[in-house]
Design an enzyme around this catalytic site. Structure first.
Site, PDB file in Angstrom:
ATOM      1  N   ASP A  35       0.843  -1.164   0.005  1.00 29.00           N
ATOM      2  CA  ASP A  35       0.032   0.094   0.194  1.00 29.00           C
ATOM      3  C   ASP A  35       0.846   1.275  -0.056  1.00 29.00           C
ATOM      4  O   ASP A  35       2.115   1.258   0.490  1.00 29.00           O
ATOM      5  CB  ASP A  35      -0.781  -0.178   1.203  1.00 29.00           C
ATOM      6  N   TYR A 150     -14.122   8.324 -11.982  1.00 24.77           N
ATOM      7  CA  TYR A 150     -14.057   7.119 -11.457  1.00 24.77           C
ATOM      8  C   TYR A 150     -14.510   5.814 -12.308  1.00 24.77           C
ATOM      9  O   TYR A 150     -13.818   4.793 -12.385  1.00 24.77           O
ATOM     10  CB  TYR A 150     -14.741   7.143  -9.965  1.00 24.77           C
ATOM     11  N   GLU A 192     -15.409   8.323   3.390  1.00 23.08           N
ATOM     12  CA  GLU A 192     -16.219   7.273   3.701  1.00 23.08           C
ATOM     13  C   GLU A 192     -17.615   7.246   2.675  1.00 23.08           C
ATOM     14  O   GLU A 192     -17.946   8.214   2.297  1.00 23.08           O
ATOM     15  CB  GLU A 192     -16.757   7.633   5.007  1.00 23.08           C
ATOM     16  N   GLN A 221     -33.028   7.756  -2.824  1.00 20.38           N
ATOM     17  CA  GLN A 221     -32.032   7.195  -3.840  1.00 20.38           C
ATOM     18  C   GLN A 221     -31.842   5.599  -3.198  1.00 20.38           C
ATOM     19  O   GLN A 221     -32.033   5.508  -2.091  1.00 20.38           O
ATOM     20  CB  GLN A 221     -30.941   7.905  -4.122  1.00 20.38           C
ATOM     21  N   ARG A 223     -29.973   1.906  -3.167  1.00 22.39           N
ATOM     22  CA  ARG A 223     -28.806   1.030  -3.474  1.00 22.39           C
ATOM     23  C   ARG A 223     -29.028  -0.409  -2.695  1.00 22.39           C
ATOM     24  O   ARG A 223     -29.722  -0.491  -1.966  1.00 22.39           O
ATOM     25  CB  ARG A 223     -27.541   2.059  -2.673  1.00 22.39           C
TER      26      ARG A 223
HETATM   27  P1  NAD Z   1      -9.455   1.769   0.266  1.00 19.91           P
HETATM   28  O1  NAD Z   1      -9.341   3.177  -0.085  1.00 19.91           O
HETATM   29  O2  NAD Z   1     -10.117   1.208   1.575  1.00 19.91           O
HETATM   30  O3  NAD Z   1      -8.429   0.879  -0.288  1.00 19.91           O
HETATM   31  C1  NAD Z   1      -7.607   1.143  -1.224  1.00 19.91           C
HETATM   32  C2  NAD Z   1      -6.170   1.124  -1.085  1.00 19.91           C
HETATM   33  O4  NAD Z   1      -5.241   1.589  -2.089  1.00 19.91           O
HETATM   34  C3  NAD Z   1      -5.993   2.220  -0.078  1.00 19.91           C
HETATM   35  O5  NAD Z   1      -5.407   1.697   1.160  1.00 19.91           O
HETATM   36  C4  NAD Z   1      -5.089   3.292  -0.578  1.00 19.91           C
HETATM   37  O6  NAD Z   1      -3.972   3.864   0.204  1.00 19.91           O
HETATM   38  C5  NAD Z   1      -4.400   2.294  -1.620  1.00 19.91           C
HETATM   39  N1  NAD Z   1      -3.602   3.049  -2.684  1.00 19.91           N
HETATM   40  C6  NAD Z   1      -4.162   4.238  -3.552  1.00 19.91           C
HETATM   41  N2  NAD Z   1      -3.183   4.454  -4.076  1.00 19.91           N
HETATM   42  C7  NAD Z   1      -2.263   3.736  -4.146  1.00 19.91           C
HETATM   43  C8  NAD Z   1      -1.167   3.700  -4.870  1.00 19.91           C
HETATM   44  N3  NAD Z   1      -0.517   4.566  -5.855  1.00 19.91           N
HETATM   45  N4  NAD Z   1       0.044   2.627  -4.558  1.00 19.91           N
HETATM   46  C9  NAD Z   1      -0.304   1.662  -3.497  1.00 19.91           C
HETATM   47  N5  NAD Z   1      -1.491   1.672  -2.821  1.00 19.91           N
HETATM   48  C10 NAD Z   1      -2.571   2.799  -3.201  1.00 19.91           C
HETATM   49  O7  NAD Z   1     -10.979   1.053  -0.728  1.00 19.91           O
HETATM   50  P2  NAD Z   1     -11.566  -0.382  -0.711  1.00 19.91           P
HETATM   51  O8  NAD Z   1     -12.904  -0.119  -0.356  1.00 19.91           O
HETATM   52  O9  NAD Z   1     -10.762  -1.205  -0.049  1.00 19.91           O
HETATM   53  O10 NAD Z   1     -11.595  -0.562  -2.076  1.00 19.91           O
HETATM   54  C11 NAD Z   1     -10.815  -1.591  -2.817  1.00 19.91           C
HETATM   55  C12 NAD Z   1     -11.000  -1.624  -4.493  1.00 19.91           C
HETATM   56  O11 NAD Z   1     -12.332  -1.966  -4.715  1.00 19.91           O
HETATM   57  C13 NAD Z   1     -10.791  -0.185  -4.939  1.00 19.91           C
HETATM   58  O12 NAD Z   1     -10.296  -0.716  -6.219  1.00 19.91           O
HETATM   59  C14 NAD Z   1     -12.044   0.374  -5.278  1.00 19.91           C
HETATM   60  O13 NAD Z   1     -12.389   1.120  -6.348  1.00 19.91           O
HETATM   61  C15 NAD Z   1     -12.977  -1.097  -5.382  1.00 19.91           C
HETATM   62  N6  NAD Z   1     -14.212  -0.928  -5.023  1.00 19.91           N
HETATM   63  C16 NAD Z   1     -14.752  -0.595  -3.742  1.00 19.91           C
HETATM   64  C17 NAD Z   1     -15.952  -0.640  -3.452  1.00 19.91           C
HETATM   65  C18 NAD Z   1     -16.379  -0.174  -1.990  1.00 19.91           C
HETATM   66  O14 NAD Z   1     -17.662   0.008  -1.620  1.00 19.91           O
HETATM   67  N7  NAD Z   1     -15.628  -0.331  -1.016  1.00 19.91           N
HETATM   68  C19 NAD Z   1     -17.002  -0.573  -4.434  1.00 19.91           C
HETATM   69  C20 NAD Z   1     -16.699  -0.830  -5.942  1.00 19.91           C
HETATM   70  C21 NAD Z   1     -15.497  -0.953  -5.818  1.00 19.91           C
END
Ligand code: NAD
Length: 328
Positions: A35, A150, A192, A221, A223
């Site tokens: 990370d 996004y 969040e 809305q 979800r």
């Molecule tokens: P999160 O933000 O908690 O985790 C993402 C992590 O990626 C973070 O800890 C961040 O520091 C790390 N990160 C960002 N840029 C980085 C980089 N350049 N190098 C290394 N690490 C990096 O989010 P999450 O909820 O755990 O989501 C995980 C994945 O699932 C993401 O791709 C997100 O788009 C996808 N997603 C999540 C949801 C949701 O509801 N949580 C829904 C759809 C898709």
């Protein structure tokens, strides 16, 4: 080097942290968790795991992260809830560097399986104007009109995964997550999502004795929200399967934001006066996961009831808020 490492990219984040925990529980190893955040900001960090701080937007860092890797979970992205993604479109799109450089490095390193976390935000916006939506099917992503910023990044990265599979033989697998929630994730600070934000607001009202809540939009809305344990199960099932197309991993238990607030109020045992902030970012009017395909392919779909998952999430956020208040 022997290719036997399982790499979790974004391991300091919400889903990534839970995934590392789950892999360890199953005795899978060696695990590398990567990370960009410094360790003090990781939600979960474990002994016996190779924990590494790297900026995966950088190609050389991706080469380092992919050394000896056989299975890769790409959960790293610069993202957040609606409030974040509507106001940070360029930042969200820059996550394209992470997935692109990871795929290039994975190809060089001879990675076998590569999972990519896409999102319901890839779906065509014109199919999400009605709160009574029945569910988004996988084919609803095209013709393309995803969430600006996004969603475009996610759709483009999905296709990068497709072409790295077709052209270079990496077994890429793509899930379209629908709103994942649970403990050990972001609950304040602006990134969040609705379940955590509603818990925080209800707990704050309860602790302060000021029984009011601000709701973004008119609350109508709709979800669906998937508890993180279901997300982990679906993610690993898909990664190790032969199914190659993007697939929904989401709950089909559709609720309005008002109903979500009802659930959290009932967990907290209070009733709040609702103030609707109509000009706040609220995303599409209606979104739900159609689970016909995942049922057909895996005979399974996320099924943890929203009430059950929200009870666990509420309890964790409550503890965070109380211990934060004590340390002030
Ligand atoms: P999160 O933000 O908690 O985790 C993402 C992590 O990626 C973070 O800890 C961040 O520091 C790390 N990160 C960002 N840029 C980085 C980089 N350049 N190098 C290394 N690490 C990096 O989010 P999450 O909820 O755990 O989501 C995980 C994945 O699932 C993401 O791709 C997100 O788009 C996808 N997603 C999540 C949801 C949701 O509801 N949580 C829904 C759809 C898709």
């Amino acid at each position: 080097m022997k290719n036997n490492v399982t790499v979790v990219c974004g391991g300091g984040g919400f889903i990534g942290g839970h995934l590392v925990a789950d892999l360890r529980r199953q005795g899978i190893g060696p695990i590398r968790s990567v990370d960009i955040k410094t360790f003090d900001h990781w939600y979960q960090k474990f002994d016996g795991v190779e924990n590494v701080v790297l900026d995966l937007g950088d190609k050389a860092a991706c080469d380092q992260a992919m050394q000896g890797a056989s299975v890769v979970y790409n959960l790293a992205a610069d993202m957040g809830g609606m409030g974040f993604i509507e106001n940070n479109k360029a930042l969200c799109m820059l996550s394209v560097l992470i997935n692109t450089h990871l795929l290039m490095a994975a190809k060089t390193a001879g990675v076998d399986r590569f999972f990519y976390a896409s999102s319901a935000c890839v779906y065509n916006g014109s199919k999400q104007t009605d709160p009574s939506i029945t569910g988004l099917k996988e084919e609803d992503a095209y013709p393309a009109l995803p969430e600006d910023g996004y969603g475009w990044e996610k759709l483009f990265s999905e296709r990068m995964c497709r072409h790295f599979r077709e052209d270079y033989g990496i077994k890429t697998r793509v899930a379209r997550y629908h709103n994942v929630y649970g403990p050990e994730g972001t609950w304040d600070g602006g990134r969040e999502k609705a379940p955590a934000a509603v818990c925080r607001k209800v707990i704050a009202a309860k602790l302060a004795g000021k029984h009011e809540i601000e709701i973004w939009g008119d609350g109508n809305q709709t979800r669906s929200f998937m508890y993180v344990d279901d997300c982990l199960k679906g993610t690993q099932m898909l990664t190790h399967s032969d199914y190659v197309e993007p697939i929904n991993i989401g709950s089909s238990e559709k609720v309005s934001i008002n109903q979500l607030v009802d659930i959290v109020e009932s967990i907290a045992g209070i009733k709040l006066k609702r103030n609707y902030k109509l000009d706040a970012p609220k995303g599409v009017n209606g979104r739900n996961s159609d689970n016909t395909l995942i049922q057909k392919v895996f005979g399974w779909e996320p099924s943890i009831p929203l009430r059950t998952g929200m009870e666990r999430t509420y309890a964790w956020i409550y503890d965070q808020m109380v211990s934060q208040a004590k340390s002030k």
